[in-house]
Design a protein around this motif. Structure first.
Motif, PDB file in Angstrom:
ATOM      1  N   ARG A   5     -16.069   5.376  -1.644  1.00  0.00           N
ATOM      2  CA  ARG A   5     -16.575   3.699  -2.690  1.00  0.00           C
ATOM      3  C   ARG A   5     -15.438   3.318  -3.793  1.00  0.00           C
ATOM      4  O   ARG A   5     -16.477   4.090  -4.718  1.00  0.00           O
ATOM      5  CB  ARG A   5     -17.913   3.798  -2.520  1.00  0.00           C
ATOM      6  CG  ARG A   5     -18.907   4.039  -1.519  1.00  0.00           C
ATOM      7  CD  ARG A   5     -18.442   2.379  -0.914  1.00  0.00           C
ATOM      8  NE  ARG A   5     -19.167   1.869   0.315  1.00  0.00           N
ATOM      9  CZ  ARG A   5     -20.447   1.781   0.923  1.00  0.00           C
ATOM     10  NH1 ARG A   5     -21.711   2.660  -0.296  1.00  0.00           N
ATOM     11  NH2 ARG A   5     -21.234   2.373   1.949  1.00  0.00           N
ATOM     12  N   LEU A   6     -14.904   2.536  -3.988  1.00  0.00           N
ATOM     13  CA  LEU A   6     -14.841   2.026  -5.487  1.00  0.00           C
ATOM     14  C   LEU A   6     -16.142   1.091  -5.920  1.00  0.00           C
ATOM     15  O   LEU A   6     -16.264  -0.025  -5.065  1.00  0.00           O
ATOM     16  CB  LEU A   6     -13.542   1.169  -5.151  1.00  0.00           C
ATOM     17  CG  LEU A   6     -11.874   0.807  -5.900  1.00  0.00           C
ATOM     18  CD1 LEU A   6     -11.845   2.235  -6.810  1.00  0.00           C
ATOM     19  CD2 LEU A   6     -11.470   0.546  -6.206  1.00  0.00           C
ATOM     20  N   ALA A  89      -5.379   8.062  -6.780  1.00  0.00           N
ATOM     21  CA  ALA A  89      -4.433   7.127  -8.173  1.00  0.00           C
ATOM     22  C   ALA A  89      -4.078   6.146  -7.315  1.00  0.00           C
ATOM     23  O   ALA A  89      -4.001   4.629  -7.677  1.00  0.00           O
ATOM     24  CB  ALA A  89      -3.990   8.119  -9.050  1.00  0.00           C
ATOM     25  N   LYS A  90      -3.051   6.346  -6.657  1.00  0.00           N
ATOM     26  CA  LYS A  90      -2.362   5.239  -5.642  1.00  0.00           C
ATOM     27  C   LYS A  90      -3.253   4.209  -5.094  1.00  0.00           C
ATOM     28  O   LYS A  90      -3.182   3.207  -4.925  1.00  0.00           O
ATOM     29  CB  LYS A  90      -1.239   6.104  -4.756  1.00  0.00           C
ATOM     30  CG  LYS A  90      -0.470   4.835  -4.239  1.00  0.00           C
ATOM     31  CD  LYS A  90       0.160   5.459  -3.185  1.00  0.00           C
ATOM     32  CE  LYS A  90       0.902   4.874  -2.342  1.00  0.00           C
ATOM     33  NZ  LYS A  90       1.204   4.990  -1.044  1.00  0.00           N
ATOM     34  N   LYS A  91      -4.275   5.178  -4.035  1.00  0.00           N
ATOM     35  CA  LYS A  91      -5.209   3.977  -3.773  1.00  0.00           C
ATOM     36  C   LYS A  91      -5.952   3.338  -4.594  1.00  0.00           C
ATOM     37  O   LYS A  91      -6.524   1.739  -4.267  1.00  0.00           O
ATOM     38  CB  LYS A  91      -6.355   4.722  -2.969  1.00  0.00           C
ATOM     39  CG  LYS A  91      -7.337   3.971  -1.757  1.00  0.00           C
ATOM     40  CD  LYS A  91      -8.522   5.096  -1.531  1.00  0.00           C
ATOM     41  CE  LYS A  91      -9.524   4.789  -1.105  1.00  0.00           C
ATOM     42  NZ  LYS A  91      -9.447   4.935   1.121  1.00  0.00           N
ATOM     43  N   ILE A  92      -6.360   3.712  -5.898  1.00  0.00           N
ATOM     44  CA  ILE A  92      -6.991   2.943  -6.855  1.00  0.00           C
ATOM     45  C   ILE A  92      -6.222   1.522  -7.004  1.00  0.00           C
ATOM     46  O   ILE A  92      -6.766   0.330  -7.234  1.00  0.00           O
ATOM     47  CB  ILE A  92      -7.750   3.121  -8.172  1.00  0.00           C
ATOM     48  CG1 ILE A  92      -9.089   4.766  -7.667  1.00  0.00           C
ATOM     49  CG2 ILE A  92      -8.471   2.488  -8.922  1.00  0.00           C
ATOM     50  CD1 ILE A  92      -9.062   5.419  -8.431  1.00  0.00           C
ATOM     51  N   LEU A  93      -4.899   1.767  -7.699  1.00  0.00           N
ATOM     52  CA  LEU A  93      -4.115   1.306  -8.231  1.00  0.00           C
ATOM     53  C   LEU A  93      -3.757  -0.241  -7.174  1.00  0.00           C
ATOM     54  O   LEU A  93      -3.471  -1.331  -7.481  1.00  0.00           O
ATOM     55  CB  LEU A  93      -3.041   1.877  -8.606  1.00  0.00           C
ATOM     56  CG  LEU A  93      -2.563   2.274  -9.903  1.00  0.00           C
ATOM     57  CD1 LEU A  93      -1.315   2.611 -10.368  1.00  0.00           C
ATOM     58  CD2 LEU A  93      -3.175   0.910 -10.844  1.00  0.00           C
ATOM     59  N   LEU A  94      -3.883  -0.072  -5.728  1.00  0.00           N
ATOM     60  CA  LEU A  94      -3.711  -0.719  -4.523  1.00  0.00           C
ATOM     61  C   LEU A  94      -4.570  -2.078  -4.810  1.00  0.00           C
ATOM     62  O   LEU A  94      -4.443  -3.365  -4.504  1.00  0.00           O
ATOM     63  CB  LEU A  94      -3.733   0.111  -3.137  1.00  0.00           C
ATOM     64  CG  LEU A  94      -1.830   1.051  -3.317  1.00  0.00           C
ATOM     65  CD1 LEU A  94      -1.694   1.299  -1.391  1.00  0.00           C
ATOM     66  CD2 LEU A  94      -1.315  -0.024  -3.298  1.00  0.00           C
ATOM     67  N   VAL A  95      -5.691  -0.797  -4.937  1.00  0.00           N
ATOM     68  CA  VAL A  95      -6.656  -1.895  -4.476  1.00  0.00           C
ATOM     69  C   VAL A  95      -7.231  -2.980  -5.971  1.00  0.00           C
ATOM     70  O   VAL A  95      -7.547  -3.873  -6.113  1.00  0.00           O
ATOM     71  CB  VAL A  95      -8.371  -1.244  -4.044  1.00  0.00           C
ATOM     72  CG1 VAL A  95      -9.621  -1.729  -4.985  1.00  0.00           C
ATOM     73  CG2 VAL A  95      -8.588  -1.332  -3.147  1.00  0.00           C
ATOM     74  N   MET A  96      -6.371  -2.904  -6.812  1.00  0.00           N
ATOM     75  CA  MET A  96      -6.890  -3.408  -8.621  1.00  0.00           C
ATOM     76  C   MET A  96      -5.496  -3.931  -7.944  1.00  0.00           C
ATOM     77  O   MET A  96      -5.631  -5.960  -8.640  1.00  0.00           O
ATOM     78  CB  MET A  96      -6.770  -2.542  -9.360  1.00  0.00           C
ATOM     79  CG  MET A  96      -7.445  -1.199  -9.806  1.00  0.00           C
ATOM     80  SD  MET A  96      -8.806  -1.877 -10.068  1.00  0.00           S
ATOM     81  CE  MET A  96     -10.216  -2.093  -9.068  1.00  0.00           C
ATOM     82  N   LYS A 153       4.970  -4.177 -13.675  1.00  0.00           N
ATOM     83  CA  LYS A 153       5.476  -4.521 -11.825  1.00  0.00           C
ATOM     84  C   LYS A 153       4.426  -6.047 -11.947  1.00  0.00           C
ATOM     85  O   LYS A 153       3.702  -7.071 -12.412  1.00  0.00           O
ATOM     86  CB  LYS A 153       3.848  -4.125 -11.168  1.00  0.00           C
ATOM     87  CG  LYS A 153       4.274  -4.648  -9.417  1.00  0.00           C
ATOM     88  CD  LYS A 153       3.428  -3.590  -8.836  1.00  0.00           C
ATOM     89  CE  LYS A 153       3.704  -3.540  -7.344  1.00  0.00           C
ATOM     90  NZ  LYS A 153       3.271  -2.159  -6.982  1.00  0.00           N
ATOM     91  N   GLU A 154       5.691  -6.627 -11.168  1.00  0.00           N
ATOM     92  CA  GLU A 154       5.254  -8.237 -10.632  1.00  0.00           C
ATOM     93  C   GLU A 154       4.290  -8.773  -9.509  1.00  0.00           C
ATOM     94  O   GLU A 154       4.901  -7.938  -8.706  1.00  0.00           O
ATOM     95  CB  GLU A 154       6.608  -9.505 -10.464  1.00  0.00           C
ATOM     96  CG  GLU A 154       8.134  -8.761 -11.897  1.00  0.00           C
ATOM     97  CD  GLU A 154       7.919 -10.681 -11.546  1.00  0.00           C
ATOM     98  OE1 GLU A 154       7.256 -11.178 -11.688  1.00  0.00           O
ATOM     99  OE2 GLU A 154       8.900 -10.392 -12.549  1.00  0.00           O
ATOM    100  N   LEU A 155       3.492  -9.059  -9.304  1.00  0.00           N
ATOM    101  CA  LEU A 155       2.663  -9.545  -8.408  1.00  0.00           C
ATOM    102  C   LEU A 155       3.165 -10.195  -7.474  1.00  0.00           C
ATOM    103  O   LEU A 155       3.147 -11.218  -7.578  1.00  0.00           O
ATOM    104  CB  LEU A 155       1.756  -9.465  -9.008  1.00  0.00           C
ATOM    105  CG  LEU A 155       0.824  -8.369  -9.583  1.00  0.00           C
ATOM    106  CD1 LEU A 155      -0.733  -8.579 -10.336  1.00  0.00           C
ATOM    107  CD2 LEU A 155       0.699  -6.883  -8.408  1.00  0.00           C
ATOM    108  N   LEU A 156       2.864  -9.809  -5.907  1.00  0.00           N
ATOM    109  CA  LEU A 156       3.753 -10.971  -5.412  1.00  0.00           C
ATOM    110  C   LEU A 156       2.836 -11.828  -4.378  1.00  0.00           C
ATOM    111  O   LEU A 156       1.991 -10.822  -3.925  1.00  0.00           O
ATOM    112  CB  LEU A 156       4.665 -10.155  -4.821  1.00  0.00           C
ATOM    113  CG  LEU A 156       6.012  -9.485  -5.042  1.00  0.00           C
ATOM    114  CD1 LEU A 156       6.550  -9.103  -3.957  1.00  0.00           C
ATOM    115  CD2 LEU A 156       6.932 -10.537  -5.407  1.00  0.00           C
TER     116      LEU A 156
END
Ligand code: COA
Length: 158
Positions: A5-6, A89-96, A153-156
């Motif tokens: 869980r996040l 870390a990748k998982k947390i960052l993707l959700v963020m 990072k630019e968010l699309l």
């Protein structure tokens, strides 16, 4: 299979967060820095493996982000060393990133030590670009300082 869980970081998490912070970082944040972030309304999340009858909850890692006007800054991310290199870390960052995109932020910025190969590897893997550097930005041992890379990072929006 354990359930992950996040969850929003709360004051009751800080003992566990500080323990990981000490193990993971060269210059760990203090309790006051985490409290300041929580009080300022920064986005702070913990990643937990939920417990069972036989085992307690385990904190795997966390991140803290500071929302601005059009951009949001990653202030802290850490994964407990015993859980590193498993994609957390990748998982947390993707959700963020998804959350930031949904809230109409256009860019994510961060600073990282030039010596921090794991973190630079993570950000490159997630398509962050170096957009600058900061001389002698971070404290090191014995009064020395270390440069930072500034990455973005630019968010699309879909
Ligand atoms: C940086 C950190 C958050 C990465 O966490 P993690 O959960 O181990 O990272 P992930 O498993 O999600 O890795 C995702 C990708 O990042 C890169 N990466 C992660 N660790 C790496 C390492 N030690 N060396 C090189 N690349 C690495 C890889 O591309 C990896 O993908 P792969 O495993 O498929 O090759 C973790 O090492 C950490 O907590 N470090 C201490 C705190 C810190 O430095 N925070 C960042 C401050 S700017």
């Amino acid at each position: 299979m354990s359930e992950l869980r996040l969850l929003p970081m709360a004051i009751r998490d800080l003992n566990e967060v500080l323990a990981i912070e000490q193990r993971a970082h060269i210059a760990p944040w203090t309790q006051v820095q985490f409290m300041d972030s929580l009080n300022a309304g920064h986005w702070a999340y913990t990643l937990r493996v939920l417990g069972t009858e036989d085992a307690p909850d385990t904190l795997v890692g966390y991140c803290v982000m500071m929302p601005g006007v059009d951009e949001i800054s990653l202030l802290n991310i850490a994964i407990d060393p015993i859980h590193q290199r498993q994609g957390w870390a990748k998982k947390i960052l993707l959700v963020m990133e998804d959350q930031a995109t949904a809230k109409n932020f256009q860019k994510i910025f961060l600073e990282v030590r030039t010596s921090n190969t794991p973190a630079i590897g993570l950000y490159q893997r997630m398509n962050y670009q170096q957009v600058g550097s900061r001389k002698a930005y971070y404290p090191m041992h014995e009064g020395q300082r270390e440069d930072a890379l500034v990455m973005m990072k630019e968010l699309l929006r879909s």
